[in-house]
Design an enzyme around this catalytic site. Structure first.
Site, short mmCIF file in Angstrom:
data_model
loop_
_atom_site.label_atom_id
_atom_site.label_comp_id
_atom_site.label_asym_id
_atom_site.label_seq_id
_atom_site.Cartn_x
_atom_site.Cartn_y
_atom_site.Cartn_z
N GLU A 138 0.83 -1.21 0.00
CA GLU A 138 0.00 0.00 0.00
C GLU A 138 0.86 1.26 0.00
OE1 GLU A 138 -3.67 2.04 2.53
OE2 GLU A 138 -2.37 0.56 3.49
N ASP A 173 -5.84 2.64 -1.63
CA ASP A 173 -6.57 3.46 -0.67
C ASP A 173 -6.82 4.82 -1.31
OD1 ASP A 173 -7.32 5.19 1.46
OD2 ASP A 173 -6.38 3.85 2.90
N GLN A 199 -9.76 0.79 -0.43
CA GLN A 199 -10.19 1.43 0.82
C GLN A 199 -10.55 2.89 0.55
OE1 GLN A 199 -6.65 0.69 3.22
NE2 GLN A 199 -7.62 -1.06 4.20
N GLU A 235 -12.00 2.72 5.86
CA GLU A 235 -10.87 2.94 6.75
C GLU A 235 -10.77 4.43 7.06
OE1 GLU A 235 -6.29 1.34 7.21
OE2 GLU A 235 -6.82 2.46 5.43
#
Length: 254
Positions: A138, A173, A199, A235
């Protein structure tokens, strides 16, 4: 649209088994974690069985947080610790049928760190493959995690190419990508074959997705249009009680 509650931030004031039950009561389709290792696997497994929720992913250990470590796998000289953290994550995930493990790079820079990260990821991918698991990497933004090794999706693709293992994917993300690169909709489309999990949180506050500069009504529509059907990871950091923060589930994802 299916949703996964990231229990690193949501109901973070509760023990993990209790947070799993709270996620079920709130209407989530799955859960995911950051570092669940202090919780007994049997109790976590029971909570997952009782709720019927799958756990989608967890992170490798950060290392020594007292000195600010945030991952180990790109740290030259810490290979043994990094692989111990990978082994720990795989064992915990295998016991709970968790399909994804996020291997955290840590604070490092340069070619030696890149080579170290590659070798540790090869180790992770080969061991995870024995359990049918995917390894995730990530990119983190430089505002929240200055000095983190992996910061952009382009760098992530370079790492994936160098590792050369089919079970290595990107954790996309939207919060981090928007802060570092922008153009989230086009990047989702272009990177879809390399994405293992998505996310979201508001930008720039990392709060609920119904605020900030990123239009999640549009982003979620783009994701649906890509026929991406896996649960999306919520998240974000609630500003108070988690249950009181969930209005967006009806207005944006209902």
């Amino acid at each position: 649209m299916k949703l996964s509650a990231n229990l690193g931030f949501l109901w973070a004031d509760r023990p993990l088994p209790d947070a799993i039950h709270a996620a079920k009561a709130a209407g989530f389709d799955a859960v995911e974690c950051h570092w669940p290792y202090i919780f007994d696997i049997k109790e976590v497994s029971m909570a997952l069985a009782e709720t019927g929720l799958p756990m989608l992913g967890l992170n490798t250990d950060r290392g020594d947080t007292s000195v600010g470590e945030n991952g180990l796998s790109a740290l030259v000289g810490r290979e043994a610790d990094a692989r111990a953290a990978i082994d720990q994550a795989i064992a915990y995930a295998a016991a709970l049928n968790v399909p994804n493990i996020h291997v955290m790079a840590g604070f490092a820079q340069g070619d030696a760190a890149h080579a170290c990260f590659i070798e540790n990821l090869i180790y992770a991918c080969e061991n995870a493959a024995q359990h049918g698991m995917t390894i995730l990497i990530e990119p983190l933004n430089s505002y929240d995690a200055p000095g983190y090794f992996l910061t952009t999706t382009r760098q992530g693709l370079e790492v994936i190419k160098d590792v050369g293992r089919a079970n290595l994917k990107l954790m996309f993300d939207c919060y981090h990508v928007q802060l570092m690169e922008g153009d989230v909709s086009h990047k989702l489309k272009a990177l879809l074959p390399h994405i293992g999990h998505i996310q979201f949180a508001s930008v720039p506050t990392r709060g609920t997705p119904d605020q900030g500069e990123l239009n999640y009504a549009h982003v979620f529509k783009v994701i649906k249009g890509l026929n991406y059907s896996a649960p999306l990871g919520a998240e974000y950091k609630p500003s108070g009680d988690t249950d009181a923060s969930l209005g967006w589930m009806k207005t944006l994802a209902g």
